[in-house]
Design a protein around this motif. Sequence first.
Motif, PDB file in Angstrom:
ATOM      1  N   UNK A  31       0.769  -1.254   0.000  1.00 23.67           N
ATOM      2  CA  UNK A  31       0.000   0.000   0.000  1.00 23.67           C
ATOM      3  C   UNK A  31       0.796   1.297   0.000  1.00 23.67           C
ATOM      4  N   UNK A  32       1.991   1.291  -0.531  1.00 24.06           N
ATOM      5  CA  UNK A  32       2.718   2.571  -0.619  1.00 24.06           C
ATOM      6  C   UNK A  32       2.384   3.245  -1.939  1.00 24.06           C
ATOM      7  N   UNK A  33       2.227   4.571  -1.922  1.00 16.01           N
ATOM      8  CA  UNK A  33       2.082   5.296  -3.189  1.00 16.01           C
ATOM      9  C   UNK A  33       3.455   5.882  -3.528  1.00 16.01           C
ATOM     10  N   UNK A  34       3.895   5.612  -4.727  1.00 15.52           N
ATOM     11  CA  UNK A  34       5.235   6.098  -5.102  1.00 15.52           C
ATOM     12  C   UNK A  34       5.329   6.231  -6.618  1.00 15.52           C
ATOM     13  N   UNK A  35       6.357   6.914  -7.082  1.00 18.41           N
ATOM     14  CA  UNK A  35       6.603   7.038  -8.521  1.00 18.41           C
ATOM     15  C   UNK A  35       8.055   7.415  -8.757  1.00 18.41           C
ATOM     16  N   UNK A  36       8.473   7.352 -10.030  1.00 16.98           N
ATOM     17  CA  UNK A  36       9.852   7.669 -10.418  1.00 16.98           C
ATOM     18  C   UNK A  36       9.815   8.755 -11.485  1.00 16.98           C
ATOM     19  N   UNK A  37      10.643   9.779 -11.324  1.00 17.32           N
ATOM     20  CA  UNK A  37      10.789  10.809 -12.360  1.00 17.32           C
ATOM     21  C   UNK A  37      12.151  10.642 -13.027  1.00 17.32           C
ATOM     22  N   UNK A  38      12.184  10.719 -14.340  1.00 19.33           N
ATOM     23  CA  UNK A  38      13.433  10.522 -15.097  1.00 19.33           C
ATOM     24  C   UNK A  38      13.501  11.580 -16.201  1.00 19.33           C
ATOM     25  N   UNK A  39      14.620  12.301 -16.243  1.00 20.04           N
ATOM     26  CA  UNK A  39      14.695  13.399 -17.225  1.00 20.04           C
ATOM     27  C   UNK A  39      14.911  12.906 -18.654  1.00 20.04           C
ATOM     28  N   UNK A  40      15.509  11.756 -18.796  1.00 21.71           N
ATOM     29  CA  UNK A  40      15.697  11.203 -20.141  1.00 21.71           C
ATOM     30  C   UNK A  40      14.780  10.007 -20.316  1.00 21.71           C
ATOM     31  N   UNK A  41      15.414   8.867 -20.684  1.00 23.25           N
ATOM     32  CA  UNK A  41      14.676   7.608 -20.760  1.00 23.25           C
ATOM     33  C   UNK A  41      15.169   6.697 -19.635  1.00 23.25           C
ATOM     34  N   UNK A  42      14.451   5.617 -19.404  1.00 25.41           N
ATOM     35  CA  UNK A  42      14.924   4.627 -18.425  1.00 25.41           C
ATOM     36  C   UNK A  42      16.335   4.176 -18.849  1.00 25.41           C
ATOM     37  N   UNK A  43      17.268   4.200 -17.877  1.00 24.29           N
ATOM     38  CA  UNK A  43      18.650   3.788 -18.188  1.00 24.29           C
ATOM     39  C   UNK A  43      19.382   4.782 -19.069  1.00 24.29           C
ATOM     40  N   UNK A 100      12.689  -4.722 -16.909  1.00 25.10           N
ATOM     41  CA  UNK A 100      12.348  -4.927 -15.496  1.00 25.10           C
ATOM     42  C   UNK A 100      11.249  -3.941 -15.086  1.00 25.10           C
ATOM     43  N   UNK A 101      11.401  -2.669 -15.483  1.00 26.84           N
ATOM     44  CA  UNK A 101      10.393  -1.642 -15.136  1.00 26.84           C
ATOM     45  C   UNK A 101       9.034  -2.034 -15.696  1.00 26.84           C
ATOM     46  N   UNK A 102       9.063  -2.564 -16.915  1.00 24.83           N
ATOM     47  CA  UNK A 102       7.806  -2.944 -17.577  1.00 24.83           C
ATOM     48  C   UNK A 102       7.187  -4.181 -16.889  1.00 24.83           C
ATOM     49  N   UNK A 103       7.998  -5.167 -16.640  1.00 26.06           N
ATOM     50  CA  UNK A 103       7.504  -6.417 -16.060  1.00 26.06           C
ATOM     51  C   UNK A 103       6.855  -6.174 -14.690  1.00 26.06           C
ATOM     52  N   UNK A 104       7.507  -5.347 -13.870  1.00 26.81           N
ATOM     53  CA  UNK A 104       6.990  -5.120 -12.505  1.00 26.81           C
ATOM     54  C   UNK A 104       6.079  -3.883 -12.435  1.00 26.81           C
ATOM     55  N   UNK A 105       5.750  -3.340 -13.599  1.00 25.98           N
ATOM     56  CA  UNK A 105       4.829  -2.193 -13.694  1.00 25.98           C
ATOM     57  C   UNK A 105       5.227  -1.050 -12.752  1.00 25.98           C
ATOM     58  N   UNK A 106       6.470  -0.640 -12.857  1.00 25.68           N
ATOM     59  CA  UNK A 106       6.948   0.474 -12.027  1.00 25.68           C
ATOM     60  C   UNK A 106       6.499   1.788 -12.675  1.00 25.68           C
ATOM     61  N   UNK A 107       5.831   2.676 -11.914  1.00 21.50           N
ATOM     62  CA  UNK A 107       5.360   3.930 -12.494  1.00 21.50           C
ATOM     63  C   UNK A 107       6.506   4.925 -12.705  1.00 21.50           C
ATOM     64  N   UNK A 108       7.014   4.951 -13.937  1.00 19.88           N
ATOM     65  CA  UNK A 108       8.121   5.862 -14.278  1.00 19.88           C
ATOM     66  C   UNK A 108       7.590   6.914 -15.237  1.00 19.88           C
ATOM     67  N   UNK A 109       7.852   8.165 -14.908  1.00 24.00           N
ATOM     68  CA  UNK A 109       7.504   9.240 -15.835  1.00 24.00           C
ATOM     69  C   UNK A 109       8.810   9.720 -16.468  1.00 24.00           C
ATOM     70  N   UNK A 110       8.999   9.409 -17.754  1.00 18.54           N
ATOM     71  CA  UNK A 110      10.249   9.750 -18.436  1.00 18.54           C
ATOM     72  C   UNK A 110      10.129  11.125 -19.097  1.00 18.54           C
ATOM     73  N   UNK A 111      11.281  11.724 -19.387  1.00 19.94           N
ATOM     74  CA  UNK A 111      11.290  13.034 -20.042  1.00 19.94           C
ATOM     75  C   UNK A 111      10.900  14.162 -19.107  1.00 19.94           C
ATOM     76  N   UNK A 112      11.094  13.953 -17.799  1.00 18.05           N
ATOM     77  CA  UNK A 112      10.709  14.962 -16.804  1.00 18.05           C
ATOM     78  C   UNK A 112      11.911  15.261 -15.910  1.00 18.05           C
ATOM     79  N   UNK A 113      12.387  16.482 -15.965  1.00 19.64           N
ATOM     80  CA  UNK A 113      13.573  16.839 -15.175  1.00 19.64           C
ATOM     81  C   UNK A 113      13.175  17.516 -13.870  1.00 19.64           C
ATOM     82  N   UNK A 114      13.770  17.080 -12.783  1.00 15.55           N
ATOM     83  CA  UNK A 114      13.558  17.753 -11.495  1.00 15.55           C
ATOM     84  C   UNK A 114      14.499  18.945 -11.434  1.00 15.55           C
ATOM     85  N   UNK A 115      13.931  20.133 -11.200  1.00 15.80           N
ATOM     86  CA  UNK A 115      14.748  21.350 -11.237  1.00 15.80           C
ATOM     87  C   UNK A 115      15.018  21.917  -9.846  1.00 15.80           C
ATOM     88  N   UNK A 116      14.101  21.708  -8.903  1.00 17.80           N
ATOM     89  CA  UNK A 116      14.366  22.183  -7.538  1.00 17.80           C
ATOM     90  C   UNK A 116      13.535  21.384  -6.540  1.00 17.80           C
TER      91      UNK A 116
END
Length: 372
Positions: A31-43, A100-116
Motif C-alpha cells: 500500500x505505498x504510493x510512489x513514482x519515479x521521475x526521469x529526465x531522459x529515458x529509463x537507463x 524490469x520496469x515494464x515487467x513489474x509495472x513500475x510507475x516511471x515518468x520519463x522526459x521529466x527533469x527535477x529542477x528544484x
Amino acid sequence: MLSQPQTLDALVIGAGPAGLGTALALAAVEDLTFGVLERGQIGQTFLDWPAKQTFLTPSFTGNGFGATDLNAIHPDTSPAYSLGVDYPTGPQYAKYLRSVAQHFRIPVLAGVEVTSVARHESGFEVQCTKGPVLARSLVWAGGEFHQPVEPRIVGSVLTERASSTEAWQPRTGNLVVIGGYESGIDIACHHVERGARVTVVDGSAPWKNGSGSDPSFRLAPRSRIRMSAALDSGRLSLVEAHATGVKRAGDEWAVSLGNGKKLLADSPPIAATGYGPGLGAVEAYFARREDGWPELDDDDQSTLAPGLFLSGPAIRHGGLKFCFVYKFRQRFAHIARVIGERAGTDVSGLESWRAAGMLTDDLSCCGVECAC
Ligand SMILES: Cc1cc2nc3c(=O)[nH]c(=O)nc-3n(C[C@H](O)[C@H](O)[C@H](O)COP(=O)(O)OP(=O)(O)OC[C@H]3O[C@@H](n4cnc5c(N)ncnc54)[C@H](O)[C@@H]3O)c2cc1C
C-alpha cells in the motif's frame, strides 16, 4: 502520477539501476504510493555510455543458488539470463532496466527533469518540468555520470573526459591517460588494442596489487587480464607520477609530471579522474564528510533533511564505498523498509530480498576480506 493531487509516500528521482531498484523494493511494501521521475529515458546513462564501454562486473545466472546476478536490481531477474551476455554494453543494460520496469509495472515518468526541491514539515515539494509533485519521502538516485571530476591541474580544459564519445575515437601515435583506476585502464587498453601507444599516469598507482580484496580499491580481474595483454604488446606504459599540467606544444600536447618529467602526446590527453556524487537539485540538503562525499545516517538518509534518502554509487559509510550495482543494491530494500515502517505498512515482502542477498541492514558485516 502528476495528475493525482495527493502527497505520495515516496518519490524517486532518476530511473537508473539505483532509482529503479529502490522503486522495485518500494513496490514490495504493502500500500505505498510512489513514482519515479526521469529526465531522459529509463537507463539514460547507459544509453549515453561510449559504444565500446562494457560492464566490468560480470553477469551470471546464479540466482537459483542464492548468488543473485551481480548486475541485477531485483532478486528474480538476471541480465545474463535476459540479455544472454556476461559483460553488458550500455544499451544492453538499458534494455534490461526497461524490461524490469515494464515487467513489474513500475510507475516511471520519463522526459521529466527535477529542477528544484523545497522541504516542508510534512515532506518535500519537487518542482519538475511538468509541475510540482508532493512526497513525504524523497529518494535521490540521480547518478554520478553527469558529474565527471576534472583533473585539478593547469590546462585541464585541454583534456577529454574518459566518459565522452570523443575520447573513444581512434587515436594514432602517442596518447596520455591521466588516472589509472578502472576507467583509465579500460580506455588505455581500448586504444592499445587498436594500435596506439598509451602512457597511463597516476601518482597512487592503482594498477598495483593493493592490500585488500574490495574491487572498489583494486582493479577487477578482467581489467588486469586486459592490462597484462596491453603491457605484453609493448604499447602500454604505466607511470607512477601525478600529472601537474597540460599545454599545447606545436602539434602535440605536453603533459608535465610531478617527478619533473614531461610526456608528449599526439592527441588530447584523456582524463579518467573519477566522478562526483552528482547531487543536482538536492545538493544543499546534504552535509559533506571530510572527503567531500555526502554525510548519511545509518539509513542512507540526509543528516540535514530527514526523509531525503540517497540511493546509488555515492553512498559511503566509514571506509565503505557502495560504488557498484551489487553493493548499492544492498540498500534498496533497507530504504523501502524505513519508508514503509514510517507509513505504518507491512514490509514483510522485503524479506525475499534478504534471502537473495539483496538486503543489508547491518553495515558492520560489510568489508570482509578474502582469505586467499
Ligand atoms: C564509466 C562507468 C562504468 C561503470 N561500470 C560499472 C560496472 O561495471 N559495474 C557496476 O556495478 N557499476 C559500474 N559503474 C558504477 C554504477 O553502476 C553506475 O554509475 C550506475 O550508472 C549508477 O546507477 P545510478 O542509478 O545511481 O545512476 P544512473 O544510471 O546515472 O541513473 C541516474 C538517472 O537519473 C537521471 N537524472 C539525473 N538528474 C535528474 C533530474 N534532475 N531529474 C530527473 N532525472 C534525473 C539521469 O538521467 C539518469 O537516468 C560504472 C560507472 C561508470 C561511470
